[in-house]
Design a protein around this motif. Structure first.
Motif, PDB file in Angstrom:
ATOM      1  N   GLY A  64       0.774  -1.237   0.000  1.00 13.75           N
ATOM      2  CA  GLY A  64       0.000   0.000   0.000  1.00 13.75           C
ATOM      3  C   GLY A  64       0.802   1.283   0.000  1.00 13.75           C
ATOM      4  N   ASN A  65       1.974   1.294   0.629  1.00 13.90           N
ATOM      5  CA  ASN A  65       2.764   2.519   0.738  1.00 13.90           C
ATOM      6  C   ASN A  65       3.987   2.534  -0.172  1.00 13.90           C
ATOM      7  OD1 ASN A  65       1.353   3.985   2.992  1.00 13.90           O
ATOM      8  ND2 ASN A  65       1.759   2.043   4.004  1.00 13.90           N
ATOM      9  N   LEU A  66       3.999   1.637  -1.139  1.00 12.32           N
ATOM     10  CA  LEU A  66       5.176   1.557  -2.010  1.00 12.32           C
ATOM     11  C   LEU A  66       5.406   2.858  -2.772  1.00 12.32           C
ATOM     12  CD1 LEU A  66       7.491  -0.025  -3.214  1.00 12.32           C
ATOM     13  CD2 LEU A  66       5.912  -0.958  -4.928  1.00 12.32           C
ATOM     14  N   LYS A  67       4.365   3.402  -3.374  1.00 13.94           N
ATOM     15  CA  LYS A  67       4.498   4.644  -4.135  1.00 13.94           C
ATOM     16  C   LYS A  67       5.020   5.774  -3.258  1.00 13.94           C
ATOM     17  CE  LYS A  67       3.754   7.901  -7.224  1.00 13.94           C
ATOM     18  NZ  LYS A  67       4.828   8.216  -8.190  1.00 13.94           N
ATOM     19  N   MET A  68       4.456   5.900  -2.054  1.00 15.40           N
ATOM     20  CA  MET A  68       4.880   6.951  -1.129  1.00 15.40           C
ATOM     21  C   MET A  68       6.363   6.793  -0.770  1.00 15.40           C
ATOM     22  SD  MET A  68       5.619   7.328   2.402  1.00 15.40           S
ATOM     23  CE  MET A  68       4.696   6.094   3.298  1.00 15.40           C
ATOM     24  N   LEU A  69       6.799   5.569  -0.499  1.00 16.13           N
ATOM     25  CA  LEU A  69       8.181   5.334  -0.095  1.00 16.13           C
ATOM     26  C   LEU A  69       9.153   5.561  -1.248  1.00 16.13           C
ATOM     27  CD1 LEU A  69       7.713   2.239   2.234  1.00 16.13           C
ATOM     28  CD2 LEU A  69       8.463   4.527   2.906  1.00 16.13           C
ATOM     29  N   ILE A  70       8.771   5.172  -2.457  1.00 14.70           N
ATOM     30  CA  ILE A  70       9.625   5.444  -3.620  1.00 14.70           C
ATOM     31  C   ILE A  70       9.814   6.956  -3.775  1.00 14.70           C
ATOM     32  CG2 ILE A  70       9.717   5.382  -6.148  1.00 14.70           C
ATOM     33  CD1 ILE A  70       8.501   2.604  -6.060  1.00 14.70           C
ATOM     34  N   ASP A  71       8.730   7.699  -3.628  1.00 16.19           N
ATOM     35  CA  ASP A  71       8.807   9.161  -3.742  1.00 16.19           C
ATOM     36  C   ASP A  71       9.689   9.758  -2.648  1.00 16.19           C
ATOM     37  OD1 ASP A  71       7.145   9.081  -5.932  1.00 16.19           O
ATOM     38  OD2 ASP A  71       5.331   9.621  -4.831  1.00 16.19           O
ATOM     39  N   GLU A  72       9.578   9.244  -1.433  1.00 18.82           N
ATOM     40  CA  GLU A  72      10.345   9.782  -0.303  1.00 18.82           C
ATOM     41  C   GLU A  72      11.824   9.410  -0.383  1.00 18.82           C
ATOM     42  OE1 GLU A  72       9.544  11.732   2.246  1.00 18.82           O
ATOM     43  OE2 GLU A  72       7.421  11.961   1.749  1.00 18.82           O
ATOM     44  N   ILE A  73      12.110   8.164  -0.773  1.00 18.06           N
ATOM     45  CA  ILE A  73      13.494   7.670  -0.772  1.00 18.06           C
ATOM     46  C   ILE A  73      14.226   8.093  -2.036  1.00 18.06           C
ATOM     47  CG2 ILE A  73      14.956   5.615  -0.681  1.00 18.06           C
ATOM     48  CD1 ILE A  73      12.574   4.224   0.807  1.00 18.06           C
ATOM     49  N   GLY A  74      13.583   7.953  -3.171  1.00 13.88           N
ATOM     50  CA  GLY A  74      14.212   8.310  -4.442  1.00 13.88           C
ATOM     51  C   GLY A  74      15.053   7.173  -4.995  1.00 13.88           C
ATOM     52  N   ASP A  75      16.288   7.065  -4.555  1.00 20.67           N
ATOM     53  CA  ASP A  75      17.220   6.054  -5.062  1.00 20.67           C
ATOM     54  C   ASP A  75      17.028   4.738  -4.304  1.00 20.67           C
ATOM     55  OD1 ASP A  75      19.262   4.731  -6.334  1.00 20.67           O
ATOM     56  OD2 ASP A  75      20.868   5.679  -5.181  1.00 20.67           O
ATOM     57  N   VAL A  76      16.119   3.914  -4.785  1.00 17.09           N
ATOM     58  CA  VAL A  76      15.822   2.650  -4.115  1.00 17.09           C
ATOM     59  C   VAL A  76      15.459   1.597  -5.155  1.00 17.09           C
ATOM     60  CG1 VAL A  76      13.359   3.164  -3.809  1.00 17.09           C
ATOM     61  CG2 VAL A  76      14.494   1.596  -2.221  1.00 17.09           C
ATOM     62  N   LYS A  77      15.848   0.356  -4.897  1.00  9.86           N
ATOM     63  CA  LYS A  77      15.470  -0.772  -5.745  1.00  9.86           C
ATOM     64  C   LYS A  77      14.323  -1.522  -5.073  1.00  9.86           C
ATOM     65  CE  LYS A  77      18.638  -0.306  -8.943  1.00  9.86           C
ATOM     66  NZ  LYS A  77      18.254   0.099 -10.309  1.00  9.86           N
ATOM     67  N   VAL A  78      13.368  -1.977  -5.868  1.00  4.98           N
ATOM     68  CA  VAL A  78      12.224  -2.717  -5.340  1.00  4.98           C
ATOM     69  C   VAL A  78      12.208  -4.093  -5.991  1.00  4.98           C
ATOM     70  CG1 VAL A  78       9.728  -2.773  -5.021  1.00  4.98           C
ATOM     71  CG2 VAL A  78      10.932  -0.569  -5.078  1.00  4.98           C
ATOM     72  N   ILE A  79      12.179  -5.133  -5.172  1.00  2.00           N
ATOM     73  CA  ILE A  79      12.216  -6.510  -5.676  1.00  2.00           C
ATOM     74  C   ILE A  79      10.893  -7.194  -5.374  1.00  2.00           C
ATOM     75  CG2 ILE A  79      13.415  -8.733  -5.528  1.00  2.00           C
ATOM     76  CD1 ILE A  79      15.919  -7.202  -4.654  1.00  2.00           C
ATOM     77  N   ALA A  80      10.319  -7.815  -6.395  1.00  2.36           N
ATOM     78  CA  ALA A  80       9.030  -8.481  -6.237  1.00  2.36           C
ATOM     79  C   ALA A  80       8.946  -9.676  -7.183  1.00  2.36           C
ATOM     80  CB  ALA A  80       7.890  -7.506  -6.521  1.00  2.36           C
ATOM     81  N   HIS A  81       7.997 -10.545  -6.918  1.00  2.00           N
ATOM     82  CA  HIS A  81       7.741 -11.696  -7.789  1.00  2.00           C
ATOM     83  C   HIS A  81       7.178 -11.201  -9.124  1.00  2.00           C
ATOM     84  CE1 HIS A  81       6.265 -15.563  -9.207  1.00  2.00           C
ATOM     85  NE2 HIS A  81       6.809 -16.157  -8.163  1.00  2.00           N
ATOM     86  N   ARG A  82       7.535 -11.875 -10.196  1.00  2.00           N
ATOM     87  CA  ARG A  82       7.039 -11.501 -11.526  1.00  2.00           C
ATOM     88  C   ARG A  82       5.510 -11.455 -11.582  1.00  2.00           C
ATOM     89  NH1 ARG A  82       8.566  -8.694 -15.507  1.00  2.00           N
ATOM     90  NH2 ARG A  82      10.625  -9.692 -15.519  1.00  2.00           N
ATOM     91  N   ASN A  83       4.844 -12.328 -10.818  1.00  2.00           N
ATOM     92  CA  ASN A  83       3.382 -12.392 -10.865  1.00  2.00           C
ATOM     93  C   ASN A  83       2.690 -11.170 -10.250  1.00  2.00           C
ATOM     94  OD1 ASN A  83       3.680 -14.861 -12.058  1.00  2.00           O
ATOM     95  ND2 ASN A  83       3.204 -16.054 -10.238  1.00  2.00           N
ATOM     96  N   SER A  84       3.457 -10.301  -9.611  1.00  2.00           N
ATOM     97  CA  SER A  84       2.857  -9.114  -8.992  1.00  2.00           C
ATOM     98  C   SER A  84       2.908  -7.887  -9.898  1.00  2.00           C
ATOM     99  CB  SER A  84       3.575  -8.784  -7.675  1.00  2.00           C
ATOM    100  OG  SER A  84       4.912  -8.383  -7.924  1.00  2.00           O
ATOM    101  N   GLU A  85       3.486  -8.023 -11.077  1.00  2.00           N
ATOM    102  CA  GLU A  85       3.725  -6.867 -11.949  1.00  2.00           C
ATOM    103  C   GLU A  85       2.434  -6.127 -12.294  1.00  2.00           C
ATOM    104  OE1 GLU A  85       6.112  -5.736 -16.077  1.00  2.00           O
ATOM    105  OE2 GLU A  85       5.930  -7.823 -15.450  1.00  2.00           O
ATOM    106  N   ASN A  86       1.394  -6.854 -12.688  1.00  2.00           N
ATOM    107  CA  ASN A  86       0.147  -6.201 -13.115  1.00  2.00           C
ATOM    108  C   ASN A  86      -0.508  -5.435 -11.965  1.00  2.00           C
ATOM    109  OD1 ASN A  86      -2.086  -5.793 -15.089  1.00  2.00           O
ATOM    110  ND2 ASN A  86      -3.237  -6.962 -13.560  1.00  2.00           N
TER     111      ASN A  86
END
Length: 376
Positions: A64-86
């Motif tokens: 739920g807060n992924l977008k917010m954290l990407i915006d706050e952190i900036g330089d960050v890598k996010v790792i997830a299962h391929r099935n979560s892409e959509n």
């Protein structure tokens, strides 16, 4: 160091490495964004210390807060299962049925609300999606996080709760090592549940440890070569004949793929090089090249041959080439210009191949039909 951050029914986990950097497991539910940000800052001071975010799965209470954290952190890598892409692209997540009686009750209530599943957390923009690394667990059991600064951690697939569930495995780096002979090894492992493996020399053993120390099942020599292999193109490189690096490209039945493309197509691939197709049917590169360069050229030929022959699966046993170089993960200062040139060519070819629904897989060298057999 592992820190748990509890937000209502949600648990987030922070893992600290030796460089005072953090990996965050999950991001919590969207309605708790301010509270989560506050607690993260209380724990680590600067939110930008988080260098990696791993998503255990794509349910809204975890992403739920992924977008917010990407915006706050900036330089960050996010790792997830391929099935979560959509799910991450659309912001629309499945509402789980619930595991306990009270979560089942909540689930039913939410599902009864019309259009509740629409954009229940902020969807990611194109620039955000570029930060994501989606993992395919096809023939690899786990993904080592060494490249991201967390050498004692691996990601493993744990489907069940959802079809995109992954978990983090933390291990003690001090318990890995190399000894010179079986006598020394026996003293260490006797009476324990330790696992061990033999190698032809220390450099091969070290490479295996660095690539994740994966104990993959060996296929018996008498088993049919296609017993566990699917239709596709396979590549390998080796130096055991004393004539430099050789590259071999085959199908699942060990048949030479270079014999299946036209002479003009092969000539085009060899253009502007000193390489030849030698008497053994392999590509022989110029003297002085490394085996890793050979693996890179193997992937280069495999991608081109797949395009010519309209094949959609390519497999090899080089993690360096498949998981790093061909995905743009390399340091130019450590490589020769020729290697960098072919890395960039392979990156473009792989993007095109996967855009056309092609699949790249890592397999064990023990079952690679393109294996040159020099180390066996």
């Amino acid at each position: 160091m592992i820190e748990k951050i509890k937000i209502g029914l949600n648990n987030l986990y922070l893992f600290k490495n030796k460089n005072d950097e953090y990996l965050l497991l999950d991001t919590g539910i969207n309605v708790k964004n301010k509270e989560i940000l506050k607690k993260l800052i209380q724990k680590i001071g600067d939110i930008k210390k988080i260098k990696v975010i791993v998503l255990s799965h794509s349910h809204s209470d975890h992403v739920g807060n992924l977008k917010m954290l990407i915006d706050e952190i900036g330089d960050v890598k996010v790792i997830a299962h391929r099935n979560s892409e959509n799910v991450l692209e659309t912001g629309k997540s499945v509402i789980p049925n619930g595991f306990y009686w009270f979560t089942e009750k909540i689930s039913k209530k939410l599902k009864s609300k019309k259009n509740f599943s629409k954009n229940i957390f902020p969807k990611l923009e194109k620039k955000d999606m570029e930060k994501l690394i989606f993992i395919d667990f096809l023939q690899q059991e786990k993904i080592l996080l060494l490249e991201y600064g967390f050498g004692n951690m691996k990601i493993i697939e744990t489907k069940g709760h959802s079809d995109d569930s992954i978990s983090i495995e933390v291990f003690d780096e001090k318990n890995n090592g190399i000894v010179d002979n079986w006598g020394e090894c026996e003293k260490i492992v006797h009476g324990t549940k330790a696992r061990y493996k033999s190698f032809i020399d220390k450099s091969v053993a070290q490479e295996w440890l660095d690539s994740g120390a994966s104990y993959e099942r060996n296929i018996g020599l008498n088993a049919p070569i296609n017993a566990t292999l699917e239709k596709g193109i396979y590549f390998d490189a080796g130096t055991g004949r004393g004539i430099g690096v050789e590259v071999r490209i085959t199908n699942e039945n060990k048949e030479n793929i270079l014999d299946k493309i036209s002479p003009s197509a092969l000539k085009k691939l060899l253009k502007d090089t000193t390489w030849i197709k030698n008497e053994f049917g392999n590509i022989q590169v110029e003297p002085g090249k490394t085996n890793n360069f050979g693996e890179l050229i193997g992937f280069y030929f495999a991608l081109n041959c797949a395009k010519i022959l309209k094949q959609n699966v390519i497999s090899g046993d080089s993690r360096l080439v498949i998981d790093y170089w061909s995905l743009g993960r390399f340091h130019e200062s450590n490589l020769e210009s020729d290697t960098i040139n072919y890395i960039n060519k392979v990156i473009l070819l792989r993007k095109e191949f996967e855009k056309n629904k092609g699949v790249v897989k890592h397999i064990s060298g023990d079952i690679n039909p393109a294996d040159l057999g020099f180390h066996k």
